[in-house]
Write an enzyme that holds these catalytic residues in place. Structure first.
Site, PDB file in Angstrom:
ATOM      1  N   LYS A 128       0.852  -1.193   0.000  1.00 29.79           N
ATOM      2  CA  LYS A 128       0.000   0.000   0.000  1.00 29.79           C
ATOM      3  C   LYS A 128       0.878   1.230   0.000  1.00 29.79           C
ATOM      4  CE  LYS A 128      -3.054   2.527   3.189  1.00 29.79           C
ATOM      5  NZ  LYS A 128      -4.189   2.355   4.123  1.00 29.79           N
TER       6      LYS A 128
ATOM      7  N   LYS B  71       0.777   5.278   0.811  1.00 32.37           N
ATOM      8  CA  LYS B  71       0.097   6.462   1.316  1.00 32.37           C
ATOM      9  C   LYS B  71       0.356   7.593   0.328  1.00 32.37           C
ATOM     10  CE  LYS B  71      -1.789   7.024   4.681  1.00 32.37           C
ATOM     11  NZ  LYS B  71      -3.241   6.864   4.895  1.00 32.37           N
TER      12      LYS B  71
ATOM     13  N   PRO C 155      -4.897   8.207  -0.818  1.00 32.41           N
ATOM     14  CA  PRO C 155      -4.567   9.633  -0.643  1.00 32.41           C
ATOM     15  C   PRO C 155      -5.350  10.311   0.473  1.00 32.41           C
ATOM     16  CG  PRO C 155      -6.104   9.388  -2.454  1.00 32.41           C
ATOM     17  CD  PRO C 155      -5.872   8.000  -1.907  1.00 32.41           C
ATOM     18  N   ASN C 156      -6.052   9.553   1.304  1.00 29.07           N
ATOM     19  CA  ASN C 156      -6.814  10.152   2.409  1.00 29.07           C
ATOM     20  C   ASN C 156      -7.722  11.284   1.947  1.00 29.07           C
ATOM     21  OD1 ASN C 156      -4.038   9.525   4.514  1.00 29.07           O
ATOM     22  ND2 ASN C 156      -6.038   8.622   4.808  1.00 29.07           N
TER      23      ASN C 156
ATOM     24  N   HIS D 160      -7.366  -1.112   9.019  1.00 29.17           N
ATOM     25  CA  HIS D 160      -6.635   0.142   9.082  1.00 29.17           C
ATOM     26  C   HIS D 160      -5.609   0.110  10.209  1.00 29.17           C
ATOM     27  CE1 HIS D 160      -6.377   4.221  10.986  1.00 29.17           C
ATOM     28  NE2 HIS D 160      -6.084   4.545   9.762  1.00 29.17           N
TER      29      HIS D 160
ATOM     30  N   ASN E 239      -2.903   2.897  12.554  1.00 28.76           N
ATOM     31  CA  ASN E 239      -2.135   4.117  12.847  1.00 28.76           C
ATOM     32  C   ASN E 239      -0.782   3.682  13.408  1.00 28.76           C
ATOM     33  OD1 ASN E 239      -5.164   5.602  13.681  1.00 28.76           O
ATOM     34  ND2 ASN E 239      -3.744   6.542  12.232  1.00 28.76           N
TER      35      ASN E 239
ATOM     36  N   HIS F  75       1.634   0.151  10.463  1.00 29.01           N
ATOM     37  CA  HIS F  75       2.778   1.078  10.442  1.00 29.01           C
ATOM     38  C   HIS F  75       4.004   0.475  11.126  1.00 29.01           C
ATOM     39  CE1 HIS F  75      -0.430   3.931   9.556  1.00 29.01           C
ATOM     40  NE2 HIS F  75       0.412   4.937   9.434  1.00 29.01           N
TER      41      HIS F  75
ATOM     42  N   ARG G 103      -1.571  14.977  18.488  1.00 26.13           N
ATOM     43  CA  ARG G 103      -1.093  14.734  17.130  1.00 26.13           C
ATOM     44  C   ARG G 103      -1.551  15.884  16.247  1.00 26.13           C
ATOM     45  NH1 ARG G 103      -2.540   9.721  12.890  1.00 26.13           N
ATOM     46  NH2 ARG G 103      -1.387  10.673  11.178  1.00 26.13           N
TER      47      ARG G 103
END
Lengths: 436, 436
Positions: free
Chosen positions: B196, B198, B228-229, B331, B333, B360, B415
């Protein structure tokens, strides 16, 4: 806990001559009791639909169960599904219960077989870890699970034959007046706070009259439901829905199939009547849900861990219903205490289950119960969620043996309400859907 | 097991300067480690999003947790939801992640808080009963859970500052060629079998070029995804989808919001391109699902137990996806080993999760791991599902203390990838959705 044996015991118990659009309840109801025996001596128990084919079905999955760890449920399901030719988690049981009696459809066999295994596994796990089954399902949100009175048009008789014949506690009920008497007696005995009538049996006008008489006799604080098992045309359903708008909590399976249900829904809405339609025969599996949602055919689903694939599947159904703004209630067939306890734990752990559950339990007799200590109490219309480990009950092996003997001699080997109807009531009877 | 204490520990760990449409990863990622301490000495562990407000949020729910039995999860959820003003099981987190960073939305706070508690409770229960967490979720269908390589456009640096500065293992990657090098290196190290990228970071044409270069370098047997969020307009999304049709396994969150996603879907279909759209920012909660289904905006949901309300909720999401013919992926993080293990158990017990999971984890460093024995191995692109009780790991309390010290001195308290972007890369940067 490694499972070292699967014990499968057929039982029969007296069942009164209750009527539905499927026909007549036989003198005996059939169930299958399954026991998962662990190498450590712990035994978990579950209860399934009955009859001879069911025994063969459990034999077919024996190798998928015995030798496995009791927690290894996902793989048991996959093997069971594979045994019956269904590989996904969603079976294609579309509409089967509209036309076939629950327990007599071959389409959802793997789900029903697995469901009993899952209940027995949860019972065993609960006993091992010292926790009630509801805790294994995510924890309880209720300490008492409310059930609904389940009224039937009924002929004389308590069920059973010969030594098994049971007293006719409730008497004949074939008129509005006698159904009201049945309701009053059942509420007096069990304290139910909601009432359902199994309809589709006599002329819809008489059934409407019965509901209005129940409202009059019981008062507006008792929610009422009526369920003709798809026996009405769309036109009749619209008439009943219109005449009982404001009286019913929901209208259950008025017409057969999702298309007719949708027509009823949209017809009522067009008349300004927002009466929820409930279903356990047009929607009987996850495979039915997308179309039901798409056409707004059903606003309340009656889940049943026996044929939706076990308690965990129904907690998943609960989330699905909540997500799509559907109500969730609970269906019942004739059953004994093991299933009542499983239903109770499941309902306690399913936050989205906001309606009182159905149960046939009041129609059964203390002499036929198979759990130690006798019948599970229903007090103030509710079953207290057991704090004891597992389901909260042990099998009474003597009572189970008597149930098996009853099965051996009763002669019934499957459920066939239409044959029973022809045998005892009307030799020419044939189920028609819709009939009115 | 009665819970006698809730220990909440903020940690920070080095995070490389990764880019996304949200901006730039900070030098440190923040997480919160929760420990449920039982009266019997058993400790269950969970991992949540980080930062100062999170610590306060956990304090607010302390009374809902401490003193309860560890199985009493449904009531913990109800109390947590009530604490934050959400009483149903479905939160109104609509579209929040399209515009807000995961972990920084106030709408799904109770779900995220509860999720970490549920993971810790399952870990504790597993340790008590001697079973891995996947067994408590219904049993595993996988022994190894495949994860996907997660490529990023990246500036120089390994993350961390001063004594915490970590080596820049992967180097800068701001061109197609360097991203391909990143992919090859990451696959060499971890054996990933899907990839994938990002995106939403550089010009879409460069990102298209990057995907084509990846396909060329890695071959057709490695499934590719791009995310691409929501940084692209419908028009750009259609262009990317058209140019990458046949190259992508799915196209993730190309455009912002369900309406734009639906427009992309229908536009591609009109061109004969049946490329599934995936989402974890247009669909972030059960509340988003009905509309996503109705308008066919999303064909694959990326679940995440951290913000869908715990592992059990994601197993329910799995059933829902299966029911509606949606795919389910996972998903991620920035996270440590506790979350990786929770994700692994969850994926192993979710039959409908048919895509390799995001993680991640390769971007983090061994020095920052908090579980005993160091980093959880990813071999052949997969994490072996632990057979050990609970999550299968104990906290390394010294490493946890170092993580806390790192948190204390790093200066970050929430964040904010946009602020980081302005600080280090472009003082005038502002997130625009869509940007292209």
């Amino acid at each position: 806990m490694k499972i070292v044996d699967l014990r499968v015991t057929p039982v029969a118990f007296a069942d009164p001559p209750l009527r539905s659009s499927y026909g007549l309840h036989a003198r005996y109801a059939l169930r299958t009791v399954v026991e998962l025996v662990g190498e450590d001596g712990v035994v978990g128990v579950g209860e399934a639909h009955g009859g001879e084919q069911t025994l063969g079905d459990f034999e077919r999955v024996r190798e998928a169960i015995v030798g496995r760890d009791v927690y290894d449920l996902a793989r048991m399901w996959l093997e069971i599904a594979g045994t019956f030719g269904i590989t996904g988690a969603v079976a294609a049981a579309d509409r089967s219960h509209t036309y076939l009696l629950p327990g007599e459809s071959r389409l959802d066999v793997p789900l029903r077989i697995y469901a009993a295994i899952e209940v027995a596994a949860l019972d065993a796990i609960g006993k091992m870890v010292g926790k009630p089954v509801c805790d294994l399902l995510g924890g309880r949100v209720l300490d008492e699970v409310p059930f609904s009175a389940y009224l039937f048009f009924k002929h004389r008789g308590g069920g059973g034959v010969g030594d098994d014949a049971r007293p006719d506690v409730w008497g004949e009920a074939l008129t509005p007046e006698s159904v009201v008497e049945q309701a009053i007696a059942m509420i007096a005995e069990y304290g139910f706070r909601s009432v359902k009538l199994k309809a589709g049996v006599v002329d819809p006008d008489v059934e409407i009259e019965t509901m209005l008489a129940l409202r009059e006799a019981l008062g507006p604080e008792i929610p009422l439901r009526i369920d003709p098992n798809g026996a009405w045309s769309v036109e009749t359903s619209l008439r009943v829905g219109t005449e009982l708008a404001g009286v019913l909590e929901y209208l259950e399976d008025p017409a057969p199939g999702l298309d007719n249900m949708a027509a009823v829904r949209h017809g009522l809405l067009a008349s300004g009547i927002d009466l929820p339609l409930a279903s356990n025969i047009a929607v009987t599996s996850f495979a039915d849900v997308p179309e039901a949602v798409r056409c707004d055919a059903v606003q309340v689903i009656l889940g049943d861990h026996h044929y939706w694939g076990g308690p965990r599947a129904v907690t998943q159904l609960g989330r699905l219903c909540e997500t799509f703004g559907l109500g969730l209630s609970m269906h019942s067939n004739s059953h004994l205490g093991v299933s009542l306890l499983a239903m109770t734990h499941l309902a306690a752990a399913t936050p989205g289950l906001t309606y009182d559950c159905d149960t046939h339990y009041p129609w059964q007799h203390a002499e036929d119960e198979i759990v130690q200590g006798g019948r599970v109490p229903i007090v103030n219309g509710a079953v207290r969620v057991p704090d004891r480990p597992g389901l909260g009950a042990e099998l009474d092996q003597d009572a189970l043996a008597r149930g098996r003997e009853r099965y051996e001699r009763c002669g019934y080997r499957n459920r066939d309400d239409a044959a029973e109807m022809r045998r005892y009531i009307d030799p020419s009877w044939k189920r028609e859907v819709p009939a009115w």
